[in-house]
Write a protein that holds these residues in place. Structure first.
Motif, mmCIF file in Angstrom:
data_model
loop_
_atom_site.group_PDB
_atom_site.id
_atom_site.type_symbol
_atom_site.label_atom_id
_atom_site.label_comp_id
_atom_site.label_asym_id
_atom_site.label_seq_id
_atom_site.Cartn_x
_atom_site.Cartn_y
_atom_site.Cartn_z
ATOM 1 N N VAL A 105 17.987 30.683 9.573
ATOM 2 C CA VAL A 105 17.135 30.672 8.384
ATOM 3 C C VAL A 105 17.963 30.450 7.129
ATOM 4 O O VAL A 105 17.564 29.721 6.231
ATOM 5 N N ASP A 106 19.148 31.054 7.054
ATOM 6 C CA ASP A 106 19.966 30.905 5.856
ATOM 7 C C ASP A 106 20.594 29.523 5.746
ATOM 8 O O ASP A 106 21.109 29.162 4.705
ATOM 9 N N GLY A 107 20.542 28.738 6.803
ATOM 10 C CA GLY A 107 21.151 27.414 6.775
ATOM 11 C C GLY A 107 20.131 26.302 6.672
ATOM 12 O O GLY A 107 20.353 25.209 7.155
ATOM 13 N N ALA A 108 18.972 26.568 6.056
ATOM 14 C CA ALA A 108 17.920 25.555 5.984
ATOM 15 C C ALA A 108 17.550 25.258 4.532
ATOM 16 O O ALA A 108 16.457 25.577 4.088
ATOM 17 N N PRO A 109 18.486 24.655 3.758
ATOM 18 C CA PRO A 109 18.120 24.311 2.379
ATOM 19 C C PRO A 109 17.022 23.254 2.365
ATOM 20 O O PRO A 109 16.982 22.376 3.217
ATOM 21 N N ARG A 110 16.120 23.367 1.411
ATOM 22 C CA ARG A 110 14.997 22.435 1.298
ATOM 23 C C ARG A 110 15.192 21.557 0.072
ATOM 24 O O ARG A 110 15.532 22.050 -0.993
ATOM 25 N N GLU A 111 14.960 20.284 0.269
ATOM 26 C CA GLU A 111 15.016 19.346 -0.842
ATOM 27 C C GLU A 111 13.621 18.772 -1.035
ATOM 28 O O GLU A 111 12.999 18.313 -0.086
ATOM 29 N N ARG A 112 13.124 18.813 -2.247
ATOM 30 C CA ARG A 112 11.808 18.265 -2.554
ATOM 31 C C ARG A 112 11.994 16.947 -3.296
ATOM 32 O O ARG A 112 12.832 16.839 -4.190
ATOM 33 N N THR A 113 11.215 15.936 -2.917
ATOM 34 C CA THR A 113 11.261 14.637 -3.572
ATOM 35 C C THR A 113 9.859 14.304 -4.069
ATOM 36 O O THR A 113 8.914 14.265 -3.282
ATOM 37 N N ALA A 114 9.754 14.082 -5.383
ATOM 38 C CA ALA A 114 8.471 13.722 -5.980
ATOM 39 C C ALA A 114 8.432 12.213 -6.203
ATOM 40 O O ALA A 114 9.352 11.647 -6.798
ATOM 41 N N ARG A 115 7.375 11.586 -5.701
ATOM 42 C CA ARG A 115 7.172 10.157 -5.951
ATOM 43 C C ARG A 115 6.291 10.031 -7.189
ATOM 44 O O ARG A 115 5.202 10.609 -7.246
ATOM 45 N N VAL A 116 6.792 9.296 -8.166
ATOM 46 C CA VAL A 116 6.111 9.173 -9.451
ATOM 47 C C VAL A 116 5.921 7.697 -9.780
ATOM 48 O O VAL A 116 6.828 6.888 -9.603
ATOM 49 N N THR A 117 4.721 7.359 -10.252
ATOM 50 C CA THR A 117 4.451 6.016 -10.750
ATOM 51 C C THR A 117 4.564 6.068 -12.269
ATOM 52 O O THR A 117 3.968 6.944 -12.907
ATOM 53 N N THR A 118 5.346 5.158 -12.843
ATOM 54 C CA THR A 118 5.560 5.139 -14.283
ATOM 55 C C THR A 118 5.102 3.807 -14.858
ATOM 56 O O THR A 118 5.413 2.752 -14.318
ATOM 57 N N ALA A 119 4.353 3.895 -15.944
ATOM 58 C CA ALA A 119 3.952 2.699 -16.690
ATOM 59 C C ALA A 119 4.651 2.759 -18.044
ATOM 60 O O ALA A 119 4.514 3.741 -18.771
ATOM 61 N N SER A 120 5.450 1.732 -18.336
ATOM 62 C CA SER A 120 6.180 1.685 -19.603
ATOM 63 C C SER A 120 5.481 0.752 -20.575
ATOM 64 O O SER A 120 5.027 -0.333 -20.208
ATOM 65 N N PHE A 121 5.416 1.207 -21.821
ATOM 66 C CA PHE A 121 4.767 0.434 -22.874
ATOM 67 C C PHE A 121 5.772 0.162 -23.993
ATOM 68 O O PHE A 121 6.909 0.608 -23.931
ATOM 69 N N GLY A 122 5.344 -0.538 -25.002
ATOM 70 C CA GLY A 122 6.221 -0.856 -26.128
ATOM 71 C C GLY A 122 6.704 0.395 -26.848
ATOM 72 O O GLY A 122 6.150 1.486 -26.704
ATOM 73 N N ASP A 123 7.750 0.238 -27.617
ATOM 74 C CA ASP A 123 8.344 1.308 -28.425
ATOM 75 C C ASP A 123 8.824 2.501 -27.597
ATOM 76 O O ASP A 123 8.880 3.623 -28.093
ATOM 77 N N GLY A 124 9.102 2.288 -26.310
ATOM 78 C CA GLY A 124 9.650 3.340 -25.467
ATOM 79 C C GLY A 124 8.633 4.326 -24.923
ATOM 80 O O GLY A 124 8.992 5.284 -24.245
ATOM 81 N N TYR A 125 7.367 4.126 -25.200
ATOM 82 C CA TYR A 125 6.321 5.017 -24.705
ATOM 83 C C TYR A 125 6.093 4.756 -23.214
ATOM 84 O O TYR A 125 6.101 3.625 -22.768
ATOM 85 N N SER A 126 5.891 5.828 -22.443
ATOM 86 C CA SER A 126 5.590 5.673 -21.019
ATOM 87 C C SER A 126 4.653 6.781 -20.567
ATOM 88 O O SER A 126 4.570 7.835 -21.198
ATOM 89 N N GLN A 127 3.967 6.510 -19.459
ATOM 90 C CA GLN A 127 3.112 7.506 -18.820
ATOM 91 C C GLN A 127 3.535 7.634 -17.368
ATOM 92 O O GLN A 127 3.920 6.651 -16.739
ATOM 93 N N ARG A 128 3.452 8.847 -16.855
ATOM 94 C CA ARG A 128 3.807 9.111 -15.471
ATOM 95 C C ARG A 128 2.633 9.766 -14.760
ATOM 96 O O ARG A 128 1.879 10.521 -15.372
ATOM 97 N N ALA A 129 2.504 9.457 -13.480
ATOM 98 C CA ALA A 129 1.457 10.063 -12.651
ATOM 99 C C ALA A 129 1.990 10.216 -11.229
ATOM 100 O O ALA A 129 2.837 9.431 -10.787
ATOM 101 N N PRO A 130 1.500 11.238 -10.513
ATOM 102 C CA PRO A 130 1.914 11.374 -9.113
ATOM 103 C C PRO A 130 1.516 10.131 -8.332
ATOM 104 O O PRO A 130 0.461 9.559 -8.562
ATOM 105 N N SER A 131 2.362 9.728 -7.411
ATOM 106 C CA SER A 131 2.085 8.548 -6.591
ATOM 107 C C SER A 131 1.388 8.976 -5.306
ATOM 108 O O SER A 131 2.031 9.320 -4.315
ATOM 109 N N GLY A 132 0.063 9.003 -5.330
ATOM 110 C CA GLY A 132 -0.710 9.373 -4.149
ATOM 111 C C GLY A 132 -1.026 10.850 -4.075
ATOM 112 O O GLY A 132 -0.581 11.656 -4.895
ATOM 113 N N LEU A 133 -1.812 11.208 -3.060
ATOM 114 C CA LEU A 133 -2.224 12.604 -2.885
ATOM 115 C C LEU A 133 -1.071 13.510 -2.473
ATOM 116 O O LEU A 133 -1.005 14.660 -2.869
ATOM 117 N N ASN A 134 -0.185 13.006 -1.628
ATOM 118 C CA ASN A 134 0.957 13.787 -1.132
ATOM 119 C C ASN A 134 2.228 13.270 -1.792
ATOM 120 O O ASN A 134 3.091 12.681 -1.142
#
Length: 120
Positions: free
Chosen positions: A14-43
């Protein structure tokens, strides 16, 4: 297709089971450095676990190795990770078996990387 359940003959440490979480994110970039992020899918957040088993007999190691080999890194299986209350779907494409001591009939240690999947 019914999935197999992974029930190793020896519980991982049990002590030797480190967990790594990876989040998939969809990013839309707009002018002037503005961007929006949203989760990519349900999971959008998946887990990977570095699983480590303590020293075990050669037969126990062969059972775990045979199960993982049969899945070939692509076929998912059910497994309840240490500390979890319910089984989730995983694949395993990487595992190691340390050299064994034939005279004593033991394997030094086994490790594997389990990756959570969300297949139908």
């Amino acid at each position: 297709m019914a999935l197999d359940t992974f029930n190793p003959p020896v519980a991982p440490a049990v002590d030797g089971a480190p967990r790594e979480r990876t989040a998939r994110v969809t990013t839309a970039s707009f002018g002037d450095g503005y961007s929006q992020r949203a989760p990519s899918g349900l999971n959008s957040v998946a887990t990977s676990i570095n699983v480590r088993w303590p020293p075990m007999t050669i037969g126990q190691a062969q059972t775990i190795d045979a199960f993982l080999t049969s899945k070939k890194g692509v076929t998912p299986f059910w497994w309840t990770a240490p500390g979890d209350t319910a089984a989730r779907k995983w694949t395993c494409g990487t595992w190691t078996v340390s050299p064994h001591n034939v005279a004593l009939g033991i394997i030094g240690e086994m490790t594997a990387i389990f990756r959570e999947v969300f297949d139908l």
